[in-house]
Scaffold this active site. Structure first.
Site, PDB file in Angstrom:
ATOM      1  N   SER A 261      40.505  37.756  36.536  1.00  0.00           N
ATOM      2  CA  SER A 261      41.167  37.790  35.123  1.00  0.00           C
ATOM      3  C   SER A 261      42.573  38.197  35.357  1.00  0.00           C
ATOM      4  O   SER A 261      42.977  38.900  36.014  1.00  0.00           O
ATOM      5  CB  SER A 261      40.376  38.483  34.056  1.00  0.00           C
TER       6      SER A 261
ATOM      7  N   LYS B  90      36.138  42.038  49.242  1.00  0.00           N
ATOM      8  CA  LYS B  90      35.658  42.859  48.170  1.00  0.00           C
ATOM      9  C   LYS B  90      35.119  42.140  47.096  1.00  0.00           C
ATOM     10  O   LYS B  90      35.761  41.453  46.222  1.00  0.00           O
ATOM     11  CB  LYS B  90      36.849  43.645  47.559  1.00  0.00           C
TER      12      LYS B  90
ATOM     13  N   GLU C  87      41.334  32.954  26.351  1.00  0.00           N
ATOM     14  CA  GLU C  87      40.379  32.573  27.539  1.00  0.00           C
ATOM     15  C   GLU C  87      39.286  33.017  26.899  1.00  0.00           C
ATOM     16  O   GLU C  87      38.986  34.033  27.017  1.00  0.00           O
ATOM     17  CB  GLU C  87      40.732  32.779  28.816  1.00  0.00           C
TER      18      GLU C  87
ATOM     19  N   CYS D 109      37.460  28.404  36.235  1.00  0.00           N
ATOM     20  CA  CYS D 109      38.857  28.800  35.736  1.00  0.00           C
ATOM     21  C   CYS D 109      39.324  27.241  35.566  1.00  0.00           C
ATOM     22  O   CYS D 109      40.523  27.254  34.926  1.00  0.00           O
ATOM     23  CB  CYS D 109      39.574  29.429  36.935  1.00  0.00           C
TER      24      CYS D 109
ATOM     25  N   GLU E 273      31.100  42.864  41.975  1.00  0.00           N
ATOM     26  CA  GLU E 273      29.861  43.710  42.012  1.00  0.00           C
ATOM     27  C   GLU E 273      28.821  43.147  41.444  1.00  0.00           C
ATOM     28  O   GLU E 273      27.591  43.434  41.377  1.00  0.00           O
ATOM     29  CB  GLU E 273      30.041  45.139  41.460  1.00  0.00           C
TER      30      GLU E 273
ATOM     31  N   PHE F 122      33.366  36.735  39.647  1.00  0.00           N
ATOM     32  CA  PHE F 122      31.844  36.625  39.800  1.00  0.00           C
ATOM     33  C   PHE F 122      31.625  35.192  39.710  1.00  0.00           C
ATOM     34  O   PHE F 122      30.574  34.907  40.206  1.00  0.00           O
ATOM     35  CB  PHE F 122      31.075  37.254  38.551  1.00  0.00           C
TER      36      PHE F 122
END
Ligand code: NAD
Length: 494
Positions: free
Chosen positions: A234, A181, A385, A289, A184, A157
């Protein structure tokens, strides 16, 4: 400051399959929520295995034609896409910002990185001409890069444009048919990228978009006609995608999460260091990240810590800093801060409960900059994290102790050293077990063609996702050995 402009009404996302925009039948629609307001800005189909199979079939049908298209012609189409993208920077920056909660400036920077990757891909026609050599009398060896066929990119995301754009230009230019892909949570920008690729004139099926979540990912990873999967997200999901894809003989490069350490030496430049530390842990509301999440304070660096605290406390929580992606993530962050406090950390700057005033931000997901001091290396706040604007400060007596903490982390994305001493910098460059090292840089993202990628649990698989190191991932290297007779037995040959 230019604040985000949200879509005026919710956008209905469709899949791009064989050049057509379709809503797959009989699948649920998920809402796309803007982190800025908590309001619905879109709806996205959660594609099932059948919808994925349809997209793979359409992509497979496009493989022979795209593969046979000369590199120069593919490059021309991708150059057209690059120009369209550049002309749409403002619109796409607002779109990406509104769904991911990042600032418009940050979303724009992500798109500019996408243009940089395009430039690298466009340069391949000049730089990557293959190679041939006469290895013996009458025998030559040659290598040529060949596309794999249908490949997929599964993205997170936090960078709705940039992470897809790490993969799309290179994978397509070298001749693959690519299925994206997207997350969402941020499907709107992915649709916009698809529209531009169609407008650029890519043949049907060369680029596809399939929306959805776990089911779509699992179907792509299991599909026998998908030759390679680039994944970014992740570590838990990256590890699974890598294991499942590799077990089926696919090429998989799966980038995971991170816990990046900034090592601050007592001789570091106070102004430069404090600015870089604050920008790194608060930029994108800490949802990068590459964000700093642990500061390893070596010896006495009180003067720098005080400047960090003072700078961070001046930042206004709100659309100028970015919002947290969803309510569940905000709750998880608030819980992590409370847990650290219970474990003995001091909250020297508390972002909980901070929020911008007034409409339309009242329903948004907000957390101000948070500094946890006195964090021990064994605490959750030093190890896991958190993915928000939270910096854990771990005190260490020496540089070697700092490197020990850094290298005990299972992640290995990035680390930085702040110092004015070249030998100290070199010790960290050599000693840190990470994929990307910064010297006096808070977010050490390399420019192309230097490639992007970590190590350890931040990356499962070989190679890197961009730059020169990605070419071996997106292509097969075919080796050709030719032998010709050296006889000259016809008079016409002499
Ligand atoms: P995520 O792992 O939740 O999702 C990533 C993708 O996997 C999405 O497309 C999602 O739909 C899909 N997915 C989610 N759960 C799944 C499941 N159980 N099975 C199969 N697919 C699943 O990650 P996110 O929250 O979207 O993104 C944030 C994470 O991504 C952070 O950990 C961040 O560090 C990481 N990240 C890493 C890099 C890098 O370069 N290493 C870059 C950006 C983000």
């Amino acid at each position: 400051m230019s604040f985000v402009q949200l879509p005026e009404s919710p956008i209905s996302c469709r899949n791009l399959v064989g050049g057509e925009w379709l809503v797959p039948r009989d699948v649920p629609l998920a809402e796309v929520i803007s982190p800025y307001t908590g309001g619905v800005i879109g709806r996205v189909p959660m594609t099932s295995e059948a919808g994925v199979a349809q997209a793979v079939e359409a992509a497979r049908a496009a493989v022979p034609g795209w593969r046979a298209t000369p590199l120069r012609e593919r490059t021309t189409l991708m150059a057209r896409f690059r120009s369209l993208l550049e002309s749409q920077l403002d619109r796409l920056s607002h779109l990406a910002a509104s769904e991911a909660g990042k600032t418009v400036a940050e979303a724009r920077a992500g798109l500019l990185k996408g243009l940089e990757v395009c430039d690298f891909a466009l340069s391949l026609q000049n730089l990557d001409a293959g190679g041939a050599m006469e290895v013996s009398r009458g025998i030559t060896c040659e290598f040529r890069r060949e596309p794999l066929g249908v490949v997929a990119g599964i993205t997170p995301f936090n960078f709705p444009a940039m992470v897809p754009m790490w993969m799309i230009p290179i994978a397509l230019t070298v001749g693959n048919c690519f299925i994206l892909k997207p997350s969402e949570k941020v499907p709107l920008t992915a649709c916009a990228l698809g529209e531009l690729l169609v407008e650029a004139g890519l043949p049907r099926g060369v680029f596809s978009v399939v929306h959805g979540g776990r089911e779509a990912v699992e179907a792509l990873v299991a599909h026998p006609d998908v030759r390679a999967v680039g994944f970014v997200g992740s570590s838990a999901v990256a590890r699974r995608v890598y294991a499942e894809g590799s077990a089926r003989g696919k090429r998989v490069l799966a980038l995971g999460g991170a816990k990046n350490h900034l090592i601050v030496a007592p001789d570091a430049d106070e102004a430069l260091t404090s600015q870089a530390v604050v920008d790194s842990f608060t930029g994108c509301a800490g949802q990068r990240c590459m964000a700093a999440s642990v500061m390893l304070a070596v010896g006495n660096v009180e003067h720098i810590l005080e400047r960090v605290r003072e700078r961070a406390s001046r930042l206004e929580c709100g659309p100028g800093m970015g919002a947290i992606i969803d309510r569940a993530s905000l709750t998880r962050l608030e819980t992590a801060i409370a847990t650290a406090e219970k474990a003995g950390a001091r909250v020297v700057l508390d972002g909980r409960g901070k929020r911008p005033a007034g409409e339309p931000w009242a329903g948004g997901h907000w957390l101000g900059p948070t500094l946890l001091d006195g964090v021990r290396p064994d605490m959750e706040a030093a190890q896991r994290e958190l993915f928000g604007p939270v910096l854990s400060i771990v005190r260490v007596p020496t540089l070697s102790a700092a490197l020990e903490v850094e290298n005990a982390s299972p992640y290995g994305n990035a680390a930085s050293i702040f110092t004015t001493n070249g030998a100290v910098a070199q010790a960290v460059v050599e000693g840190a077990r990470v994929g990307m090292v910064g010297v006096n840089v808070g977010v050490p993202v390399p420019r192309e063609p230097f490639s992007f990628g970590g190590t350890g649990e931040s990356k499962f698989g070989h190679g890197d996702i961009t730059g020169v190191a990605s070419l071996g991932f997106w292509t097969d290297l075919k080796k050709v050995t030719r032998k010709w007779s050296t006889r000259t037995d016809g008079s016409w040959m002499s």
